[in-house]
Design a protein around this motif. Structure first.
Motif, PDB file in Angstrom:
ATOM      1  N   GLY A  38       1.154   5.959  -4.810  1.00  0.00           N
ATOM      2  CA  GLY A  38       2.161   5.931  -3.742  1.00  0.00           C
ATOM      3  C   GLY A  38       3.138   4.777  -3.918  1.00  0.00           C
ATOM      4  O   GLY A  38       4.354   4.943  -3.757  1.00  0.00           O
ATOM      5  N   ASP A  39       2.605   3.589  -4.267  1.00  0.00           N
ATOM      6  CA  ASP A  39       3.474   2.423  -4.491  1.00  0.00           C
ATOM      7  C   ASP A  39       4.442   2.670  -5.635  1.00  0.00           C
ATOM      8  O   ASP A  39       5.626   2.332  -5.553  1.00  0.00           O
ATOM      9  CB  ASP A  39       2.634   1.173  -4.801  1.00  0.00           C
ATOM     10  N   ILE A  40       3.940   3.238  -6.716  1.00  0.00           N
ATOM     11  CA  ILE A  40       4.795   3.525  -7.874  1.00  0.00           C
ATOM     12  C   ILE A  40       5.911   4.478  -7.468  1.00  0.00           C
ATOM     13  O   ILE A  40       7.079   4.279  -7.834  1.00  0.00           O
ATOM     14  CB  ILE A  40       3.964   4.119  -9.049  1.00  0.00           C
ATOM     15  N   ASN A  41       5.581   5.488  -6.681  1.00  0.00           N
ATOM     16  CA  ASN A  41       6.611   6.425  -6.227  1.00  0.00           C
ATOM     17  C   ASN A  41       7.647   5.741  -5.342  1.00  0.00           C
ATOM     18  O   ASN A  41       8.840   6.032  -5.442  1.00  0.00           O
ATOM     19  CB  ASN A  41       5.982   7.620  -5.524  1.00  0.00           C
ATOM     20  N   LEU A  42       7.204   4.829  -4.490  1.00  0.00           N
ATOM     21  CA  LEU A  42       8.154   4.070  -3.667  1.00  0.00           C
ATOM     22  C   LEU A  42       9.065   3.204  -4.540  1.00  0.00           C
ATOM     23  O   LEU A  42      10.269   3.100  -4.287  1.00  0.00           O
ATOM     24  CB  LEU A  42       7.403   3.192  -2.654  1.00  0.00           C
ATOM     25  N   LEU A  58       5.287  -4.752  -9.868  1.00  0.00           N
ATOM     26  CA  LEU A  58       6.508  -4.973 -10.655  1.00  0.00           C
ATOM     27  C   LEU A  58       6.351  -6.143 -11.612  1.00  0.00           C
ATOM     28  O   LEU A  58       6.690  -6.043 -12.792  1.00  0.00           O
ATOM     29  CB  LEU A  58       7.705  -5.228  -9.731  1.00  0.00           C
ATOM     30  N   LYS A  59       5.843  -7.252 -11.109  1.00  0.00           N
ATOM     31  CA  LYS A  59       5.666  -8.447 -11.939  1.00  0.00           C
ATOM     32  C   LYS A  59       4.711  -8.161 -13.103  1.00  0.00           C
ATOM     33  O   LYS A  59       4.995  -8.497 -14.254  1.00  0.00           O
ATOM     34  CB  LYS A  59       5.129  -9.604 -11.089  1.00  0.00           C
ATOM     35  N   GLU A  72       3.800  -7.036  -0.763  1.00  0.00           N
ATOM     36  CA  GLU A  72       3.244  -8.000  -1.727  1.00  0.00           C
ATOM     37  C   GLU A  72       2.620  -7.264  -2.922  1.00  0.00           C
ATOM     38  O   GLU A  72       2.770  -7.678  -4.074  1.00  0.00           O
ATOM     39  CB  GLU A  72       2.195  -8.861  -1.021  1.00  0.00           C
ATOM     40  N   ARG A  73       1.965  -6.168  -2.638  1.00  0.00           N
ATOM     41  CA  ARG A  73       1.324  -5.373  -3.690  1.00  0.00           C
ATOM     42  C   ARG A  73       2.378  -4.782  -4.629  1.00  0.00           C
ATOM     43  O   ARG A  73       2.245  -4.823  -5.851  1.00  0.00           O
ATOM     44  CB  ARG A  73       0.495  -4.264  -3.036  1.00  0.00           C
ATOM     45  N   ARG A  74       3.462  -4.256  -4.066  1.00  0.00           N
ATOM     46  CA  ARG A  74       4.511  -3.683  -4.911  1.00  0.00           C
ATOM     47  C   ARG A  74       5.198  -4.757  -5.752  1.00  0.00           C
ATOM     48  O   ARG A  74       5.531  -4.524  -6.912  1.00  0.00           O
ATOM     49  CB  ARG A  74       5.502  -2.883  -4.061  1.00  0.00           C
ATOM     50  N   LEU A  84      -4.328  -1.301 -11.947  1.00  0.00           N
ATOM     51  CA  LEU A  84      -3.468  -1.931 -10.941  1.00  0.00           C
ATOM     52  C   LEU A  84      -4.172  -1.963  -9.589  1.00  0.00           C
ATOM     53  O   LEU A  84      -4.061  -2.944  -8.845  1.00  0.00           O
ATOM     54  CB  LEU A  84      -2.127  -1.198 -10.851  1.00  0.00           C
ATOM     55  N   GLY A  85      -4.905  -0.897  -9.276  1.00  0.00           N
ATOM     56  CA  GLY A  85      -5.661  -0.858  -8.024  1.00  0.00           C
ATOM     57  C   GLY A  85      -6.707  -1.952  -7.952  1.00  0.00           C
ATOM     58  O   GLY A  85      -6.908  -2.573  -6.902  1.00  0.00           O
ATOM     59  N   GLU A  86      -7.369  -2.203  -9.081  1.00  0.00           N
ATOM     60  CA  GLU A  86      -8.374  -3.274  -9.126  1.00  0.00           C
ATOM     61  C   GLU A  86      -7.722  -4.646  -8.918  1.00  0.00           C
ATOM     62  O   GLU A  86      -8.288  -5.506  -8.237  1.00  0.00           O
ATOM     63  CB  GLU A  86      -9.139  -3.230 -10.446  1.00  0.00           C
ATOM     64  N   LEU A  87      -6.533  -4.836  -9.469  1.00  0.00           N
ATOM     65  CA  LEU A  87      -5.827  -6.115  -9.278  1.00  0.00           C
ATOM     66  C   LEU A  87      -5.453  -6.347  -7.811  1.00  0.00           C
ATOM     67  O   LEU A  87      -5.464  -7.472  -7.337  1.00  0.00           O
ATOM     68  CB  LEU A  87      -4.553  -6.158 -10.138  1.00  0.00           C
TER      69      LEU A  87
END
Length: 179
Positions: free
Chosen positions: A45-49, A17-18, A11-13, A32-35
């Motif tokens: 890590g999410d961005i790398n994935l 993206l959105k 859901e976070r990823r 983005l972490g605050e959101l």
């Protein structure tokens, strides 16, 4: 941040993206972490994935950007080979942006690691100023300093060939363009 309010990974990823797709402005990992109510490190890590599954996200000095397919006038890309001392970096970047160019990246040939490339993505003087401030605050070394001779390449984009020609003339006049 509380553990129970953390957004699940998938859901976070999707949220990342959105957010990036729908925004013209870049977002830092912290924003983005605050959101998502997670740390900046989780976002990295999410961005790398997301990059690993070929999402066109780039990390710039301003934050993360989603690289949409080209819309509007076609962009013309060119690579300039430059050499100058570090204290002329801001002057160099301003020459590019003053001619309507976007400085997309910088690359060097490192004696050990080979080709190294970093995204810059600056298009105006304010973005150049912000980039320079971040370098100063981070006590970072310019990529050009990592090459044996300070030679570095910039990939730029323009909407007209005339912009490229005029920028090249200005860089030559300033003694920044490698002959």
């Amino acid at each position: 941040m509380t553990e129970s309010l953390k957004m699940p990974g998938e859901e976070r990823r999707e949220m990342i993206l959105k957010t990036l797709r729908e925004s013209a402005k870049p977002f830092t990992g912290k924003e983005l972490g605050e959101l998502a109510n997670v740390s900046r490190q989780v976002i990295v890590g999410d961005i790398n994935l997301l990059k690993a599954v070929n999402e066109p996200i780039i990390a710039t000095s301003q934050g993360y950007r989603y690289m949409h397919p080209a819309t509007g006038p076609a962009k013309i890309e060119k690579t300039f080979v430059c050499m100058h001392p570090p204290e002329r970096t801001e002057e160099e970047l301003n020459i590019f942006v003053d001619h309507g160019l976007t400085v997309m990246d910088v690359s060097v040939e490192h004696p050990v690691y080979g080709d190294l490339k970093a995204s810059i993505m600056v298009s105006n003087r304010q973005e150049v100023k912000d980039f320079m401030q971040k370098v100063l605050e981070a006590n970072a070394v310019y990529l050009a300093n990592l090459s044996e001779d300070g030679i570095h390449l910039h990939t730029v984009s323009a909407t007209t060939r005339e912009q490229l020609v005029e920028a090249e003339k200005a860089l030559k006049k300033a003694g920044i363009l490698l002959k």
